[in-house]
Design an enzyme around this catalytic site. Sequence first.
Site, PDB file in Angstrom:
ATOM      1  N   GLY A 263       0.759  -1.182  -0.218  1.00  0.00           N
ATOM      2  CA  GLY A 263       0.115   0.005   0.117  1.00  0.00           C
ATOM      3  C   GLY A 263       0.666   1.189   0.132  1.00  0.00           C
TER       4      GLY A 263
ATOM      5  CG  HIS B  72      13.364  37.710   1.638  1.00  0.00           C
ATOM      6  ND1 HIS B  72      13.207  36.648   0.821  1.00  0.00           N
ATOM      7  CD2 HIS B  72      14.674  37.979   1.734  1.00  0.00           C
ATOM      8  CE1 HIS B  72      14.458  36.374   0.234  1.00  0.00           C
ATOM      9  NE2 HIS B  72      15.424  37.231   0.637  1.00  0.00           N
TER      10      HIS B  72
END
Length: 462
Positions: free
Chosen positions: A176, A441
């Site tokens: 899976g 930033h």
Amino acid sequence: MASYDVIVIGSGPGGYVCAIRCAQLGLKTACVEGRETLGGTCLNVGCIPSKALLHASHQLHEAQHNFVKMGLIAENPIVDWTKMQNYKKDVIEGNTKGIEFLFKKNKIDWLKGWGSIPALGKVEVAGELHIAKHIIIASGSEPSSLPGIKIDEKIVVSSTGALELDKIPTKMVVIGAGVIGLELGSVYARLGVDVEVIEFLDQITPGMDGEVQKTFQRILKKQGLKFTMGAAVQSVSTKNKTATVTYVKRKKETEHQVEADVVLVATGRKPYAAGLGLEALGIEMTKSGQIQTDANYATSASGVYAIGDAIEGPMLAHKAEDEGMAIAEILAGKAGHVNYNVIPGVIYTHPEVSSVGNTEDQLKEQGRDYKVGKFSFVGNGRAKANFASEGFVKILADKNTDRILGAHIIGPMAGDLIHEICVAMEFGAAAEDLARTCHAHPTYSEAVREAALACGNGAIHS
Ligand code: NAI
């Protein structure tokens, strides 16, 4: 015989959060838990221990692959599996003890033992009967195996056994390629295990954005995971501590076998409600075996409610928590509500993967006019500095109104980055609202803003 306003059965994220909110809203509350510690699957054998192993194995990966690039010499780091397991245990203990503290702080009684509902308004725990105006079932889920596969939690394991293997195996087969298979598969691949993932479908992580699926699989392959796709596992047999996995390649209908010293069965989970006495109460169930509830979490039995993995919807801790808070508020006469359109999903691999809202496929199916704003982490300065520039942020917005309809991220801290988009979606924001919001930033969050800018006049750094 004690009497309560609310008895919550189960202390996982759904149950304990529900109990705390009930108590905060002035309801006399108890929570039933049969495990030795509070916190349910998530804290004891799920989200939290797996994150500890993901964190530790990621540090190893960094030491092996990126340290030297930064001038850090730590040659041949060694894994002490016992110590890593102890670290994981400490993390679990810190979290489960934390819930115990919160129960005391909020005067919630922990009824120790496995609960059942012998009659409406009554909960039996360890032979003692308690009375409750409202009973909330938050009994969670358990791993579901496949016919022909017997889980022994030693050689053939569920996620529970995979978290406490007594040694690091040499070869692991994961059945899976869903969330559990890929998270735990990555842990062991980073620890040097030869990991082969066998998946029924032709793509990993069903239901996820197609572009993310492809990028994710490519990155995982680069990290050493092997994939056998389009293969239906038929059976697993064990002999002399070796497992043999038999699978059929669906297109050619050819049968194959592969040997491993551990097989992880990660083919989904099923609701757990054993021993509660639901049948005798005549509580209606869905065709898939979940407890049937109405929009206010009420079952077909008066005064009995259900939330979390035991009912319909994604099996996610945070979905259960939100339902826990909502039902507490409803019972306290307030307006509890869960916005099922804005439930994020996160895979805690490295890089992380996250999503919220619609995928492109869903929008196409709905015939919606949409636009895509995409930004690669290659254009993000912080990601470059941290060797984390693989992946992208993709925002889907309505072509006419610019309203955000969904977002899909693969990249550093994707599980955290998704939340500013969730908040935006809660407020019905347009992509331009995100694009016009100043982002610090240098942060990974700038990639989210850039993807929002890309929905309009264009991103700056691409
Ligand atoms: P899943 O439903 O995510 O994935 C199961 C996979 O097994 C699917 O891709 C399916 O196609 C495949 N499969 C089924 N039968 C097969 C067969 N015979 N042969 C080969 N492949 C087969 O289930 P998973 O990963 O076990 O997770 C269970 C639940 O737990 C999910 O609902 C998941 O959302 C939740 N979970 C969430 C986490 C998170 O949010 N980070 C972490 C762990 C679990």
